[in-house]
Design an enzyme around this catalytic site. Structure first.
Site, PDB file in Angstrom:
ATOM      1  N   PRO A  10       0.826  -1.216   0.000  1.00 56.86           N
ATOM      2  CA  PRO A  10       0.000   0.000   0.000  1.00 56.86           C
ATOM      3  C   PRO A  10       0.857   1.260   0.000  1.00 56.86           C
ATOM      4  CG  PRO A  10       0.066  -0.933   2.208  1.00 56.86           C
ATOM      5  CD  PRO A  10       0.888  -1.850   1.331  1.00 56.86           C
ATOM      6  N   GLY A  11       0.443   2.254  -0.751  1.00 58.59           N
ATOM      7  CA  GLY A  11       1.133   3.539  -0.741  1.00 58.59           C
ATOM      8  C   GLY A  11       0.159   4.630  -0.353  1.00 58.59           C
ATOM      9  N   ARG A  12      -0.841   4.833  -1.212  1.00 60.10           N
ATOM     10  CA  ARG A  12      -1.785   5.932  -1.037  1.00 60.10           C
ATOM     11  C   ARG A  12      -2.506   5.873   0.317  1.00 60.10           C
ATOM     12  NH1 ARG A  12      -4.378   8.429  -5.453  1.00 60.10           N
ATOM     13  NH2 ARG A  12      -3.929   6.571  -6.669  1.00 60.10           N
ATOM     14  N   ARG A  49      -2.115  16.325  -9.488  1.00 57.81           N
ATOM     15  CA  ARG A  49      -3.206  15.340  -9.619  1.00 57.81           C
ATOM     16  C   ARG A  49      -4.479  15.910 -10.255  1.00 57.81           C
ATOM     17  NH1 ARG A  49      -5.414  12.759  -6.223  1.00 57.81           N
ATOM     18  NH2 ARG A  49      -5.309  10.756  -7.275  1.00 57.81           N
ATOM     19  N   TYR A  55      -5.188  13.950 -13.615  1.00 59.12           N
ATOM     20  CA  TYR A  55      -6.227  12.908 -13.553  1.00 59.12           C
ATOM     21  C   TYR A  55      -7.622  13.482 -13.350  1.00 59.12           C
ATOM     22  CZ  TYR A  55      -1.954  10.505 -11.964  1.00 59.12           C
ATOM     23  OH  TYR A  55      -0.672  10.051 -11.830  1.00 59.12           O
ATOM     24  N   CYS A  98       1.316  29.512 -16.217  1.00 61.07           N
ATOM     25  CA  CYS A  98       0.766  30.090 -17.451  1.00 61.07           C
ATOM     26  C   CYS A  98       0.149  29.071 -18.373  1.00 61.07           C
ATOM     27  CB  CYS A  98       1.865  30.856 -18.165  1.00 61.07           C
ATOM     28  SG  CYS A  98       2.515  32.145 -17.112  1.00 61.07           S
TER      29      CYS A  98
END
Ligand code: LLP
Length: 425
Positions: free
Chosen positions: A276-278, A314, A318, A346
């Site tokens: 697991p990361g998130r 993000r 996404y 910009c």
């Protein structure tokens, strides 16, 4: 539950008031909560209790040395996907036998680095990689422990850019071809087959795709054992999602995931690894930014922040949602106002969200992006020559800068002028 709460009308990270950190380091910055990181690690560790297991934190989510040191001190293993991440793991104190090496494109140099430095296993993703690993290991007179990552062809029902378990994705070998690939692995010198690896995607909000994948892995374990292979370790990947919107229903909890693992794979007498990361880092961090201007546009108001897409990509990349709240708690009953919340970069892609209802704020106010601890700082860039923003770690009432903001001189002086251009301006 996390440790970013209003206290006496001011957002805190554990026992530290956010404006206090802002004063010390300037905005924008990331801040992480040690207690939340530790709690999330333990939720997984406890969810697998009763099984021989190792939680291998996927450091791609957040690879700051201080975060890694904390994870290592809790007994975690770590999943790395590059030579750089491998060296980060070693520098943070992970012993080689708690480092797993994943990824579709490992180079010979990376393989050598990991074999010499010590490795728990390589998760091999293709036959050509297997052949190269065999050559590298033989060249060093060593044996590389491997699992093969299989692609179970299940739909993880997540964002297309982070789904990995469909046959059209670049990851793993098609599960239908497993027997021939394992036969090759058994023939090649310098490799020791120890298990199977699977990872079907990220930000999964239902257990169903996991169940489909793990049932296939259970069946494959029996088949490969019948073929004479040793399958004693199953690496089940990561991917369990987090609630990005407090108003939404929450994804399944680690304890429910753990029960699924036990139900589908518990009878196989294998060591279980997860990556697991998130879920460990995501809700353990926020991004704090200051409102530079409130600008009235055609039929809309823009909040122009000092954070931008280069700091947190993000939303631009996404279309991801992050809750954004004022650091000073609005009074109860304050009417919400719709804003387009943008950064100063910009291009129009530098938009965090459109038409977001939030309590009215003015220039100079601090706002916090929630759920920014994973895939935030690690994906940042210096686009528009905007320095990488500082990272801060909180532990109860203490805080420390765990990566300082670089100076402009440091950034500019990384470039060099070739000889033939010297003196030309
Ligand atoms: N193991 C492998 C082999 C992976 O590829 C990944 C994530 C993980 C574990 C950890 O997955 P997690 O538990 O964090 O979902 N940048 C994207 C996420 C990319 C995930 C890539 N692989 C985002 O910001 O949503």
């Amino acid at each position: 539950m996390d440790h970013f709460l209003y206290r006496d009308g001011v957002l805190h990270a554990e026992d530290v008031a956010i404006p206090e950190i802002a004063k010390a380091v300037g905005t924008p910055f990331y801040v992480y909560s040690s207690a939340t990181l530790a709690r999330h690690y333990r939720l997984f560790d406890e969810a697998l209790e009763g099984l021989d297991h190792l939680v291998c934190y996927a450091m791609k989510a957040n690879s700051n040395q201080a975060v890694l040191r904390l994870m290592a001190s809790l007994g975690s293993g770590v999943d790395v996907v590059s030579g750089g991440e491998y060296l980060r793991a070693k520098a943070a104190g992970f012993p080689g036998d708690r480092i797993v090496f994943s990824g579709v494109g490992k180079t010979r140099e990376e393989m050598r680095l990991a074999l010499l430095g010590g490795i728990r296993q390589f998760n091999v993703e293709s036959e050509p990689e297997m052949v190269v690993l065999s050559e590298v290991a033989v060249g060093l007179g060593m044996v590389a422990p491997i699992t093969v990552r299989v692609n179970p062809d299940v739909d993880a029902k997540t964002h297309e850019k982070i789904a990995t378990g469909k046959s059209e994705n670049k990851f793993g070998i098609p599960i239908a071809r497993s027997r021939e690939v394992y036969a090759l692995a058994a023939r090649l010198p310098g490799l020791e087959v120890i298990g199977i690896d699977v990872h079907i995607g990220s930000q999964l909000t239902s257990l169903e795709p996991y169940e489909q994948a793990y049932l296939k892995v259970a069946e494959l374990t029996e088949t490969l054992r019948a073929d004479g292979h040793t399958i004693r370790r199953l690496d089940l990947g990561g991917g369990l999602g987090i609630p990005y919107e407090q108003s939404n229903t929450a994804p399944p909890l680690p304890v429910e995931y753990g029960a699924l693992v036990k139900r589908t794979l518990g009878h196989l007498d294998c060591e279980i690894e997860i990556e697991p990361g998130r879920l460990i880092a995501g809700n353990a961090g926020i991004l704090v930014s200051e409102v530079i201007y409130v600008k009235s546009g055609e039929g809309r108001d823009f909040l122009i922040l000092d954070a931008a897409m280069n700091d947190l990509v993000r939303p631009a990349m996404y279309g991801a949602h992050h809750d954004i709240l004022p650091v000073i708690e609005p009074e109860a009953g304050t009417e919400q106002h719709p804003y387009d919340i943008v950064g100063p970069v910009c291009e129009s892609g530098d938009t965090f969200t459109k038409n977001r209802a939030m309590p009215p704020v003015e220039a100079g106010a601090l706002v916090a992006f929630r759920s920014a601890g994973a895939y935030g700082a690690v994906m940042a860039s210096e686009y528009n020559t905007r320095p990488l923003i500082p990272e801060v770690l909180v532990h109860e009432h203490q805080f420390a800068v765990i990566r300082p903001r670089p100076t402009f001189d440091e950034i500019i002086n990384r470039d060099t002028i070739p000889e033939w251009l010297e003196g030309s301006a």
